[in-house]
Enzyme design. Structure first.
Site, PDB file in Angstrom:
ATOM      1  N   ASP A 141       0.764  -1.064   0.094  1.00 45.34           N
ATOM      2  CA  ASP A 141      -0.037  -0.264   0.025  1.00 45.34           C
ATOM      3  C   ASP A 141       0.850   1.204  -0.067  1.00 45.34           C
ATOM      4  O   ASP A 141       2.108   1.128   0.640  1.00 45.34           O
ATOM      5  CB  ASP A 141      -0.938  -0.007   1.370  1.00 45.34           C
ATOM      6  CG  ASP A 141      -1.920   0.938   1.072  1.00 45.34           C
ATOM      7  OD1 ASP A 141      -2.233   1.538   0.165  1.00 45.34           O
ATOM      8  OD2 ASP A 141      -2.759   1.123   1.855  1.00 45.34           O
TER       9      ASP A 141
ATOM     10  N   TRP B 203       2.808   7.894  -2.777  1.00 45.49           N
ATOM     11  CA  TRP B 203       4.434   8.153  -3.147  1.00 45.49           C
ATOM     12  C   TRP B 203       4.288   8.960  -4.417  1.00 45.49           C
ATOM     13  O   TRP B 203       5.362   9.870  -4.615  1.00 45.49           O
ATOM     14  CB  TRP B 203       5.011   6.641  -3.286  1.00 45.49           C
ATOM     15  CG  TRP B 203       6.322   6.519  -3.857  1.00 45.49           C
ATOM     16  CD1 TRP B 203       7.536   6.598  -2.684  1.00 45.49           C
ATOM     17  CD2 TRP B 203       6.822   6.589  -4.906  1.00 45.49           C
ATOM     18  NE1 TRP B 203       8.667   6.355  -3.292  1.00 45.49           N
ATOM     19  CE2 TRP B 203       8.532   6.468  -4.686  1.00 45.49           C
ATOM     20  CE3 TRP B 203       6.462   6.590  -6.101  1.00 45.49           C
ATOM     21  CZ2 TRP B 203       9.316   6.657  -5.836  1.00 45.49           C
ATOM     22  CZ3 TRP B 203       7.255   6.672  -7.373  1.00 45.49           C
ATOM     23  CH2 TRP B 203       8.647   6.628  -7.307  1.00 45.49           C
TER      24      TRP B 203
ATOM     25  N   HIS C  99       2.711   2.687  -8.981  1.00 46.12           N
ATOM     26  CA  HIS C  99       2.541   1.314  -9.121  1.00 46.12           C
ATOM     27  C   HIS C  99       3.961   0.597  -9.889  1.00 46.12           C
ATOM     28  O   HIS C  99       4.408  -0.160  -9.267  1.00 46.12           O
ATOM     29  CB  HIS C  99       1.472   0.969 -10.108  1.00 46.12           C
ATOM     30  CG  HIS C  99       0.186   1.368  -9.399  1.00 46.12           C
ATOM     31  ND1 HIS C  99      -0.150   1.088  -7.800  1.00 46.12           N
ATOM     32  CD2 HIS C  99      -1.009   1.939  -9.572  1.00 46.12           C
ATOM     33  CE1 HIS C  99      -1.216   1.658  -7.667  1.00 46.12           C
ATOM     34  NE2 HIS C  99      -1.740   2.264  -8.717  1.00 46.12           N
TER      35      HIS C  99
ATOM     36  N   THR D  66     -10.435  -7.796  -5.451  1.00 43.72           N
ATOM     37  CA  THR D  66     -11.614  -7.695  -6.147  1.00 43.72           C
ATOM     38  C   THR D  66     -12.389  -6.174  -6.187  1.00 43.72           C
ATOM     39  O   THR D  66     -13.356  -6.153  -7.012  1.00 43.72           O
ATOM     40  CB  THR D  66     -12.687  -8.667  -5.442  1.00 43.72           C
ATOM     41  OG1 THR D  66     -12.413  -8.872  -4.037  1.00 43.72           O
ATOM     42  CG2 THR D  66     -12.343 -10.203  -5.689  1.00 43.72           C
TER      43      THR D  66
ATOM     44  N   ASN E 219     -10.637  -3.499  -6.622  1.00 45.08           N
ATOM     45  CA  ASN E 219      -9.651  -2.523  -7.071  1.00 45.08           C
ATOM     46  C   ASN E 219     -10.134  -2.333  -8.734  1.00 45.08           C
ATOM     47  O   ASN E 219      -9.624  -1.348  -9.221  1.00 45.08           O
ATOM     48  CB  ASN E 219      -8.090  -3.017  -7.192  1.00 45.08           C
ATOM     49  CG  ASN E 219      -7.529  -2.785  -5.776  1.00 45.08           C
ATOM     50  OD1 ASN E 219      -6.301  -3.638  -5.654  1.00 45.08           O
ATOM     51  ND2 ASN E 219      -7.829  -2.012  -5.262  1.00 45.08           N
TER      52      ASN E 219
ATOM     53  N   ARG F  96       1.752  -4.066   6.763  1.00 46.94           N
ATOM     54  CA  ARG F  96       0.972  -3.265   5.967  1.00 46.94           C
ATOM     55  C   ARG F  96       1.835  -1.994   6.098  1.00 46.94           C
ATOM     56  O   ARG F  96       1.654  -1.278   7.242  1.00 46.94           O
ATOM     57  CB  ARG F  96      -0.578  -2.879   6.261  1.00 46.94           C
ATOM     58  CG  ARG F  96      -1.089  -2.145   5.616  1.00 46.94           C
ATOM     59  CD  ARG F  96      -2.846  -2.098   5.469  1.00 46.94           C
ATOM     60  NE  ARG F  96      -3.167  -1.536   4.500  1.00 46.94           N
ATOM     61  CZ  ARG F  96      -4.424  -1.337   3.921  1.00 46.94           C
ATOM     62  NH1 ARG F  96      -5.320  -2.499   4.559  1.00 46.94           N
ATOM     63  NH2 ARG F  96      -4.672  -0.745   2.893  1.00 46.94           N
TER      64      ARG F  96
ATOM     65  N   ARG G 250      -5.629  -1.276   8.516  1.00 47.92           N
ATOM     66  CA  ARG G 250      -6.814  -1.833   8.034  1.00 47.92           C
ATOM     67  C   ARG G 250      -6.417  -3.165   7.600  1.00 47.92           C
ATOM     68  O   ARG G 250      -5.267  -3.351   6.964  1.00 47.92           O
ATOM     69  CB  ARG G 250      -7.538  -1.114   6.761  1.00 47.92           C
ATOM     70  CG  ARG G 250      -8.372   0.031   7.104  1.00 47.92           C
ATOM     71  CD  ARG G 250      -9.141   0.623   5.899  1.00 47.92           C
ATOM     72  NE  ARG G 250      -8.241   0.930   4.845  1.00 47.92           N
ATOM     73  CZ  ARG G 250      -7.694   2.110   4.784  1.00 47.92           C
ATOM     74  NH1 ARG G 250      -8.075   3.089   5.498  1.00 47.92           N
ATOM     75  NH2 ARG G 250      -7.077   2.519   3.833  1.00 47.92           N
TER      76      ARG G 250
ATOM     77  N   GLU H 294       0.739 -12.482  13.183  1.00 44.67           N
ATOM     78  CA  GLU H 294       1.105 -11.040  13.818  1.00 44.67           C
ATOM     79  C   GLU H 294       1.023  -9.967  12.816  1.00 44.67           C
ATOM     80  O   GLU H 294       1.630 -10.099  11.782  1.00 44.67           O
ATOM     81  CB  GLU H 294       2.683 -11.312  14.395  1.00 44.67           C
ATOM     82  CG  GLU H 294       2.872 -12.279  15.439  1.00 44.67           C
ATOM     83  CD  GLU H 294       1.988 -11.940  16.752  1.00 44.67           C
ATOM     84  OE1 GLU H 294       1.855 -10.869  16.972  1.00 44.67           O
ATOM     85  OE2 GLU H 294       1.473 -12.944  17.370  1.00 44.67           O
TER      86      GLU H 294
HETATM   87  C1  FPP Z   1      -2.204  -0.230  -3.262  1.00 41.50           C
HETATM   88  O1  FPP Z   1      -1.558   1.294  -3.185  1.00 41.50           O
HETATM   89  C2  FPP Z   1      -1.359  -0.630  -4.521  1.00 41.50           C
HETATM   90  C3  FPP Z   1      -2.192  -1.385  -5.532  1.00 41.50           C
HETATM   91  C4  FPP Z   1      -3.689  -1.479  -5.419  1.00 41.50           C
HETATM   92  C5  FPP Z   1      -1.493  -2.021  -6.655  1.00 41.50           C
HETATM   93  C6  FPP Z   1      -0.429  -3.008  -6.262  1.00 41.50           C
HETATM   94  C7  FPP Z   1       0.517  -3.359  -7.512  1.00 41.50           C
HETATM   95  C8  FPP Z   1       1.686  -3.313  -7.597  1.00 41.50           C
HETATM   96  C9  FPP Z   1       2.700  -2.917  -6.708  1.00 41.50           C
HETATM   97  C10 FPP Z   1       2.348  -3.673  -9.286  1.00 41.50           C
HETATM   98  C11 FPP Z   1       2.122  -4.850  -9.846  1.00 41.50           C
HETATM   99  C12 FPP Z   1       2.601  -5.912  -8.761  1.00 41.50           C
HETATM  100  C13 FPP Z   1       3.415  -7.066  -9.005  1.00 41.50           C
HETATM  101  C14 FPP Z   1       3.340  -8.323  -8.016  1.00 41.50           C
HETATM  102  C15 FPP Z   1       4.376  -6.984 -10.248  1.00 41.50           C
HETATM  103  P1  FPP Z   1      -2.598   2.469  -3.590  1.00 41.50           P
HETATM  104  O2  FPP Z   1      -2.658   2.643  -5.029  1.00 41.50           O
HETATM  105  O3  FPP Z   1      -3.927   2.247  -2.944  1.00 41.50           O
HETATM  106  O4  FPP Z   1      -1.941   3.536  -2.768  1.00 41.50           O
HETATM  107  P2  FPP Z   1      -2.503   4.795  -2.250  1.00 41.50           P
HETATM  108  O5  FPP Z   1      -3.258   4.350  -0.836  1.00 41.50           O
HETATM  109  O6  FPP Z   1      -1.302   5.681  -1.754  1.00 41.50           O
HETATM  110  O7  FPP Z   1      -3.463   5.446  -3.079  1.00 41.50           O
END
Ligand code: FPP
Length: 257
Positions: A26, A31, A43, A72, A74, A205, A211, A224
């Site tokens: 997360d 970032w 990402h 599910t 996203n 997390r 959460r 844990e």
């Molecule tokens: C949550 O951060 C992140 C995701 C929903 C996507 C995670 C996907 C990747 C890291 C890339 C693909 C994965 C692999 C295994 C190659 P957020 O977007 O909710 O962040 P925010 O809370 O700061 O908005």
């Protein structure tokens, strides 16, 4: 004057490593925002962090690493963001296919992958098939995964299996009651995506959120949790060390005293 040393533990104990670490990746969006970049850049940076952390887990001897890549829920994100995450997954699997034999990394995808693009579905199947006998670290990527959805699917497949096995036409209510009554936690676990994978010992997390977000609800009964403010793209080996050290300081009692 006597020097005051702050007592800190700088290393984890190798004999008490968690077998299974699970991570909610997360903070990618925040970032990117901090750098005035599009969320998709977050990402991309997050995918690099995943690569780095998976390698580190392999090197230190973690047996299972499970990451939450796409839930599910996203799908509710803007289509271009969803598309970018899927592209990053494709890219990652293509690269992983080239080196998984050398690294003996076993890959599994947890979630309903039937709705993915034909190309991604093919890559997922190929990666699982190619690596199914490898005995290095097992990397589980949760993709179109939701824990409530997983539990409902498990209930349905258990019921469907019982009906098939018992020839529905001749089955008496009594027999059906017995079948349902004989369901145990252990049996039920076999119908989840995580069948044959031990429950996570440590769930991390990052990004300051506290959460669970529909992640491994059944499997986390005695995990844990470790929370950190670091955003996922900034998470690194040192951060994982800190999480492992915190984990090793906990007393796991599993409900006993
Ligand atoms: C949550 O951060 C992140 C995701 C929903 C996507 C995670 C996907 C990747 C890291 C890339 C693909 C994965 C692999 C295994 C190659 P957020 O977007 O909710 O962040 P925010 O809370 O700061 O908005």
């Amino acid at each position: 004057m006597r020097k005051l040393f702050k007592k800190t533990q700088s290393a984890w104990e190798p004999e008490k490593l968690p077998r299974h670490i699970a991570i909610v990746m997360d903070g990618n969006g925040r970032w990117a925002k901090k750098r005035s970049l599009p969320r998709t850049a977050g990402h991309a940076a997050g995918a690099e962090t995943f690569r780095r952390i998976a390698t580190y887990c392999k090197n230190i001897g973690i047996e299972y690493l499970t990451v939450y890549a796409f839930s599910t829920e996203n799908w509710k994100r803007p289509p271009e963001e969803v598309e970018k995450i899927m592209q990053l997954l494709e890219k990652y699997i293509i690269e992983a296919l080239g080196k998984m034999e050398r690294d003996k990394v076993k890959m599994k995808f947890l979630g309903d992958v039937t709705v993915l693009s034909p190309k991604l579905k093919e890559l997922v199947a190929e990666a699982e098939e190619l690596s199914k006998t490898f005995d290095g670290v097992q990397v589980n990527v949760c993709l179109n995964y939701g824990s409530r959805d997983e539990i409902i699917r498990a209930v349905k497949s258990y019921a469907a299996e019982q009906i098939i096995e018992s020839n529905a036409n001749t089955e008496s209510t009594k027999k059906m009651e017995e079948t349902i009554g004989s369901l145990t936690e252990e049996k039920f676990s076999k119908y989840l995506y995580t069948a044959d994978i031990p429950d996570p010992d440590l769930i991390i997390r990052p990004s300051g959120e506290h959460r669970v977000s529909n992640f491994l609800l059944w499997q986390s009964a005695y995990s844990e949790y470790y929370f950190t403010d670091a955003l996922w793209p900034d998470f690194n080996e040192k951060e994982l060390d800190k999480a492992i050290i915190a984990y090793q300081s906990r007393e796991r009692r599993y409900g006993a005293i």
